[in-house]
Design a protein around this motif. Sequence first.
Motif, PDB file in Angstrom:
ATOM      1  N   MET A  36      -4.276   8.116  10.201  1.00 28.48           N
ATOM      2  CA  MET A  36      -4.189   7.753   8.735  1.00 28.48           C
ATOM      3  C   MET A  36      -5.119   6.500   8.991  1.00 28.48           C
ATOM      4  SD  MET A  36      -2.703   7.817   6.196  1.00 28.48           S
ATOM      5  CE  MET A  36      -1.606   7.002   4.807  1.00 28.48           C
TER       6      MET A  36
ATOM      7  N   ARG B 188       3.460  -0.130   3.634  1.00 26.48           N
ATOM      8  CA  ARG B 188       3.634   0.425   5.082  1.00 26.48           C
ATOM      9  C   ARG B 188       5.268   0.591   5.446  1.00 26.48           C
ATOM     10  NH1 ARG B 188       2.546  -3.454   8.908  1.00 26.48           N
ATOM     11  NH2 ARG B 188       2.647  -4.788   7.289  1.00 26.48           N
TER      12      ARG B 188
ATOM     13  N   ALA C  87      -1.898   0.404   0.933  1.00 23.24           N
ATOM     14  CA  ALA C  87      -1.863   0.903   2.351  1.00 23.24           C
ATOM     15  C   ALA C  87      -0.918  -0.422   3.149  1.00 23.24           C
ATOM     16  CB  ALA C  87      -3.258   0.845   3.146  1.00 23.24           C
TER      17      ALA C  87
ATOM     18  N   LEU D 204       0.492   3.405   9.741  1.00 20.49           N
ATOM     19  CA  LEU D 204      -1.133   3.214   9.890  1.00 20.49           C
ATOM     20  C   LEU D 204      -1.298   3.704  11.473  1.00 20.49           C
ATOM     21  CD1 LEU D 204      -1.586  -0.120   8.170  1.00 20.49           C
ATOM     22  CD2 LEU D 204      -2.300   2.078   7.370  1.00 20.49           C
TER      23      LEU D 204
ATOM     24  N   VAL E 119      -0.769   7.749  -1.216  1.00 26.95           N
ATOM     25  CA  VAL E 119      -0.350   6.521  -0.423  1.00 26.95           C
ATOM     26  C   VAL E 119       0.635   5.531  -1.286  1.00 26.95           C
ATOM     27  CG1 VAL E 119      -1.134   4.586   0.972  1.00 26.95           C
ATOM     28  CG2 VAL E 119      -2.750   6.741   0.706  1.00 26.95           C
TER      29      VAL E 119
ATOM     30  N   VAL F 215       4.306   4.353   4.620  1.00 26.02           N
ATOM     31  CA  VAL F 215       2.863   4.504   5.166  1.00 26.02           C
ATOM     32  C   VAL F 215       2.704   4.086   6.642  1.00 26.02           C
ATOM     33  CG1 VAL F 215       0.440   3.934   5.389  1.00 26.02           C
ATOM     34  CG2 VAL F 215       1.675   4.053   2.953  1.00 26.02           C
TER      35      VAL F 215
ATOM     36  N   LEU G 268      -3.191  12.395   4.619  1.00 23.51           N
ATOM     37  CA  LEU G 268      -2.510  11.155   3.930  1.00 23.51           C
ATOM     38  C   LEU G 268      -0.967  11.589   3.586  1.00 23.51           C
ATOM     39  CD1 LEU G 268      -5.566  10.493   1.526  1.00 23.51           C
ATOM     40  CD2 LEU G 268      -4.670   8.802   3.172  1.00 23.51           C
TER      41      LEU G 268
ATOM     42  N   LEU H 213      -7.903   6.613   5.779  1.00 24.48           N
ATOM     43  CA  LEU H 213      -8.089   5.633   4.875  1.00 24.48           C
ATOM     44  C   LEU H 213      -9.490   4.963   4.872  1.00 24.48           C
ATOM     45  CD1 LEU H 213      -4.589   3.650   5.138  1.00 24.48           C
ATOM     46  CD2 LEU H 213      -5.362   5.268   3.374  1.00 24.48           C
TER      47      LEU H 213
ATOM     48  N   SER I  13       2.313   9.308   4.887  1.00 23.84           N
ATOM     49  CA  SER I  13       3.083   8.493   3.788  1.00 23.84           C
ATOM     50  C   SER I  13       4.147   9.327   3.418  1.00 23.84           C
ATOM     51  CB  SER I  13       1.983   8.717   2.649  1.00 23.84           C
ATOM     52  OG  SER I  13       0.570   8.278   2.698  1.00 23.84           O
TER      53      SER I  13
END
Lengths: 391, 613
Positions: free
Chosen positions: B350, A96, A92, B346, B339, B344, B271, B354, B275
């Motif tokens: 998300m 990013r 994660a 956030l 992922v 990704v 996801l 996660l 992603s």
Amino acid sequence: MFEVRDSLKPQVGPLTRFSSRIRGGGHQYRRFAKFAILAAVLLLLLACSTGRQSTWDPVGPVAERQLLLFNVLLWVMVAVFIIVEGVLVYAAIRYRRRPGQGLPNQTHGNMTLEITWTIIPTILIMALGIWSVITIYEFDEPPASADVLHVNVTGHQWWFEFEYEDAGGGKRIVTANELRVPVDRAVRLTLESDDVLHSFWIPKLAGKIDVVPTRTNHLWFQADSDKIDSLPATFYGQCAEFCGIAHALMKFRVRVLDQEDYDAWVRNYGPPPANTEQAKQGQRVFGNCAMCHSIDGENDSQAQASRKQAFLSGGALVPAPNLTDLRTRESLAAGLLDLNKENLKRWIRNPEDVKPGNYMKSRAAHLYGTGELSLSDSDLDAVVAYLLNLQ
Amino acid sequence: MATITGVLARPTGYAGIWGWITTVDHKRIGVLYGVTAFIMLLIAGSEAGIMRAQLAQPDSTLVGPETFNRLFTMHATAMVFMVIMPLSASFFNFVVPLAIGARDVAFPRLNAFSYWVFLFGTLLMHASFLVGQVPNAGWFSYANLTGTSYSPNAGLDFWALGLLILGISSVAAALNFLVTIVNMRCPGMTMMRMPVFIWMTLITSILLVLAFPVITVGLVELVMDRNFGTHFFDTAGGGDPILWQHLFWVFGHPEVYILILPPMGVVSEILPTFSRKPLFGYPVVVFSGIVIGFMSWAVWSHHMFTTGMGPTALTVFTITTMLIAVPTGVKIFNWIATVWGGSVDLKTPMLFALGFISLFIIGGLSGVSHAVAPSDFQQQDTYYIVAHIHYVLFGGSIFGILAGIYYWFPKLTGRMLGEGMGKWNFWLTFVGMNLTFFPMHFVGLNGMPRRIYTYGEEFGWGWLNMLSSLGYVVLFIGMLLFVINLIQSLRNGRAAGHDPWDAPTLEWSISSPPPVYNFAEIPHVEGRDPYWTTKQRAEAEGHPITAGEAHVDVATIHMPSPSYWPVVIAAGITLIAAGLLTHYALSFVGGIIAFLGTIGWSNEPAAAPQSHH
């Protein structure tokens, strides 16, 4: 509301800041991480107590094997946890989205990976599973060579009754809430319920078994002298299956004695002698109590059965603890109070106050019909003196 | 019959309160489900708060045993049947037709009926508070404590009848979604092109249709024992209390997957979107969901390890339960692989997705430790299990549901939920959740049983319980922020546009909020992630996509008209049950209402004569 919103408006989330600190890779962060890990480990160790009902502190083979099995599972779980959570958090953060980044590589799957992460957990689980099954069979019954002490347990709302058909030398004993066993001897319990479901659990000696009306269950345990500091020792248990209003207060104890003390207890088991004037008065007063409480170990099965019938048809009776050896116990009211004169008087005066919901006050209308105990102070003192064999 | 339909002519309007009561629009019904279930979440969550306050310290006297028993019974019953299930149903309603390119569900009136039955069942069970006879035997209500000898007041009748009614709602809704998913997919949407959320809805619906009859049998037997003198579970009359446990858990374990599969589906949508990468191992994720669905029928007795089943049964259920960890693990690995290597973003949905994975891992792993019977003998009915179930149902289901709300709220309302507030909402909930439930593992292993309203200081459970109770406060603030965020964003949230997340599925190709008829032109699908394909093609061809391009005159689209009958029949059924609690005459009246309602329903024309939709 707007102010709240403005003050809570960091567009950079905590995780973002956390991760940028990781990429910074400063010593400060590493020192903080070391400290955090150390603190977490210390806290976890502190959280595993060896308190009264801790499963971390077994004193016999059954609880010990159950803990070993759990510990192995635990460490496998911890390893899997660290790996899987680690990969998740890494993915994660590492992947990013960067400004202006195009479409990432559009992978759809990978058969080798799928097979790998199906087969590895399957093998791991089968290995643990085989050992678990071996344990199930190995600990189902006490070893065939053992000299087993048999005790019948009956669950009642909200106390346990113990019946030794042969406690030693052919003597039959009926008692309640405190199970006395000799050290280093396998004990096999035969458990039935008189009313609803209960569950019999003394964490330091063995995992629980439900006490089920219409069924007969078994549980065995042994207390090992090399794991106990001094004798006699008390181990604490409590009902683990929700059984009504006083479920939380349905406690009991296992008293582990050396053989000599155990034999002496068996030998001396019997009704209080009533050898003083006050005790004789108490014995007469006890006639009020004897409708529900037996005070001899021999003939109370019939009595309990008829009390049960009366209870189910709404009568004023309820099967109640046998009080023959009350004076030798260390606790009162299913392990709630220490046994002494004052506490016993407090209990008899208002059992509802000690153990809300219990049947004593609500069923014994001839004693509590007015809401207050109808015994005189002198009678109360006398019955307490009788039960505790006060001289 | 004409007279009956004449009394309640098919309503035509969509406006006002009657518009909502008579609606058959799947999106509106989704909102009704969502709002009702969310209110129930706040109620059941507050019940948990009172329990945490009571347990924060040893020997506390804030509430007595009777109140405490009522609280844990209603907390769990509500969370399972009136919060998580209907929140999932809310997603089924809103998302399924949109994501499969349909204009509505297969049976729109049955859909409305499901909601009203759910609402009335919820109200009926909670009416027990008004008469002070509240269910108090736990959400599992083990026999024979539930018999009239030990539970004389009407609390358990409210419980059993309420659940029977909620069961009608669940089965009706599940059948509806089964048929919808099988029959109403748009051209080109083959089974293996369906979004994973649709797959999980399908599997959940099958589980519901098969599992609810089992609990229904048990509940009917319980009602008969309590009201008509039968002895199914009454031991004094030769009944068997273990029979109840088998019936309850043969239903109850599939039920656990009914609660977790839909959020798994939600996460499987979020996801890939955040992603920018298709779901890794789509067929494996789908297949593992099916395997979980099958295996969920072969593990129920692990809830009964301590009933004295004997070593053979212990062995079988230990092994099957351990094995169900494999397909569950496979799902988690595929999510992480989705992922991995992605781009990704956030955003709040998300983060919650996660969070779902990371907390569900903990719940899954602790699950393995009580899959093993001898290890479970020490854990059964302790706070260790309470910790486990909350990692699965709060960390799992509720986090998945929150992820879904953040994800689909823009589609539902046309407005974004606040992102900054969302991040605070996530982190406080995440921290609060762990602070509340992680110490429970230890307090359980230190010997604290569940369902006790008090404990002595000498057991050493005090500080861990205090920690849990403080965690609840953090959790509460986290959820409070969510409510504030919802209200604020509804009023003046940023406009969402039709596709705020650059998502792959069909619902994002139409405007936000979608028109009543959803798709002006029924889409044609050529593969998985159809809207990504459309957008990429458009980009390659150099003309950008806009929402809701209508090549048809929307006035020619005929949508089913609203109807009074669903709410009428639902009321009739509830009255039948209420009669058993009060006077049988009421049951009779309810029966007549339901009967006439059914006739009215059957004779109703498909649309009002002057309707244009």
